[in-house]
Design a protein around this motif. Structure first.
Motif, short mmCIF file in Angstrom:
data_model
loop_
_atom_site.label_atom_id
_atom_site.label_comp_id
_atom_site.label_asym_id
_atom_site.label_seq_id
_atom_site.Cartn_x
_atom_site.Cartn_y
_atom_site.Cartn_z
N ARG A 17 0.85 -1.19 0.00
CA ARG A 17 0.00 0.00 0.00
C ARG A 17 0.89 1.24 0.00
O ARG A 17 1.88 1.32 0.71
CB ARG A 17 -0.90 -0.02 1.22
CG ARG A 17 -1.96 1.04 1.20
CD ARG A 17 -3.02 0.75 2.28
NE ARG A 17 -4.21 1.50 2.07
CZ ARG A 17 -5.13 1.27 1.14
NH1 ARG A 17 -4.98 0.28 0.33
NH2 ARG A 17 -6.19 2.03 1.03
N GLU A 19 0.09 5.30 0.16
CA GLU A 19 -0.92 6.36 0.29
C GLU A 19 -0.67 7.53 -0.66
O GLU A 19 -1.56 8.35 -0.89
CB GLU A 19 -1.00 6.85 1.74
CG GLU A 19 -1.43 5.78 2.73
CD GLU A 19 -2.79 5.17 2.43
OE1 GLU A 19 -3.66 5.84 1.83
OE2 GLU A 19 -3.00 4.00 2.80
N ASP A 22 -2.95 7.82 -6.02
CA ASP A 22 -4.39 8.07 -6.12
C ASP A 22 -5.08 6.87 -6.75
O ASP A 22 -4.44 6.00 -7.33
CB ASP A 22 -4.67 9.31 -6.98
CG ASP A 22 -4.22 10.60 -6.30
OD1 ASP A 22 -4.31 10.66 -5.06
OD2 ASP A 22 -3.80 11.52 -7.02
N GLY A 23 -6.38 6.85 -6.65
CA GLY A 23 -7.16 5.83 -7.33
C GLY A 23 -7.58 4.69 -6.44
O GLY A 23 -7.24 4.64 -5.25
N PRO A 24 -8.32 3.76 -7.02
CA PRO A 24 -8.89 2.65 -6.24
C PRO A 24 -7.88 1.56 -5.89
O PRO A 24 -8.19 0.67 -5.12
CB PRO A 24 -9.98 2.10 -7.16
CG PRO A 24 -9.47 2.42 -8.54
CD PRO A 24 -8.74 3.73 -8.41
N ASN A 25 -6.67 1.62 -6.44
CA ASN A 25 -5.68 0.57 -6.20
C ASN A 25 -4.35 1.22 -5.80
O ASN A 25 -3.39 1.20 -6.57
CB ASN A 25 -5.52 -0.29 -7.46
CG ASN A 25 -4.72 -1.55 -7.20
OD1 ASN A 25 -4.40 -1.87 -6.06
ND2 ASN A 25 -4.38 -2.25 -8.26
N PRO A 26 -4.29 1.78 -4.59
CA PRO A 26 -3.08 2.51 -4.18
C PRO A 26 -1.95 1.58 -3.71
O PRO A 26 -1.52 1.61 -2.55
CB PRO A 26 -3.58 3.39 -3.04
CG PRO A 26 -4.66 2.58 -2.41
CD PRO A 26 -5.31 1.83 -3.56
N GLN A 92 -5.49 -9.97 -1.67
CA GLN A 92 -6.95 -10.06 -1.56
C GLN A 92 -7.38 -11.14 -0.57
O GLN A 92 -8.35 -10.99 0.16
CB GLN A 92 -7.59 -10.29 -2.93
CG GLN A 92 -7.57 -9.05 -3.81
CD GLN A 92 -8.28 -7.88 -3.15
OE1 GLN A 92 -9.42 -7.97 -2.70
NE2 GLN A 92 -7.59 -6.75 -3.08
N LYS A 95 -6.87 -9.79 2.89
CA LYS A 95 -7.97 -8.86 3.18
C LYS A 95 -9.25 -9.64 3.52
O LYS A 95 -9.94 -9.33 4.50
CB LYS A 95 -8.20 -7.95 1.97
CG LYS A 95 -9.26 -6.92 2.15
CD LYS A 95 -9.36 -6.05 0.89
CE LYS A 95 -10.51 -5.09 0.97
NZ LYS A 95 -10.64 -4.30 -0.26
#
Length: 182
Positions: A17, A19, A22-26, A92, A95
């Motif tokens: 990750r 930060e 930007d965007g949905p997959n940082p 995933q 998560k």
């Protein structure tokens, strides 16, 4: 692998990750070598045939996650779950499993698994090349204890589970602690 053996030295392609993105997959790619996971630490590594599979998701991974504090009390600094899956799948799965303690290691190309002698064909399940199920206690990059499921072979008709369970590894750690105290 036998106790005392040095674990394979490989580079893993991970996604972490970030930060600043930007965007949905940082997430960004990050290469991590064996030493970054294992050097100077006593860890439990367990490997399994695949993320999201029934035994792995129901028993093995949750058992290690749930017992993290008990492992820590026995001198374990980290617990790693490895599979011959890519970083996207492993992240995933972590998560979906709500992992807080166990860190996943993607062995996407199977290089670590192959060099450890644990790469098997699972074409009978449509998986291709995957890891045989095992667990290990590794101290500063050397195998301290090895827990391999019986029957290592290509296209095994079953998925043996027990020898590499968190309960078995904890039993060994408890016995080792008693032996060290004596």
């Amino acid at each position: 692998m036998q106790p005392g053996a040095r674990i394979p030295d490989v580079t893993f392609r991970t996604r972490v990750r970030d930060e600043s993105l930007d965007g949905p997959n940082p997430f960004r790619w990050e290469e991590r070598d064996t030493a970054s996971y294992f050097a100077g630490k006593r860890v439990v590594l367990f490997s399994l045939p695949g993320a999201f599979t029934p035994t792995c998701s129901t028993y093995q991974l949750p058992g290690f996650e749930k017992n993290f504090e008990t492992f820590k009390a026995h001198g374990v600094d980290a617990i790693y779950c490895m599979s011959v899956n890519d970083a996207f799948v492993m992240n995933q799965w972590a998560k979906a499993q709500n992992l807080e303690n166990v860190e996943v290691i993607p062995d996407g190309s199977g290089e670590f698994t192959r060099r450890a002698g644990m790469l098997v064909r699972k074409d009978n399940l449509g998986f291709g090349l995957r890891s045989w199920r095992y667990a290990a206690v590794i101290n500063d990059g050397r195998v301290e204890a090895w827990f391999e499921e019986p029957g290592l072979c290509d296209n095994h008709p079953e998925d043996p589970y027990g020898v590499s369970s968190p309960e078995t590894v904890l039993e060994w750690l408890e016995a080792d602690a008693r032996e060290q105290a004596a």
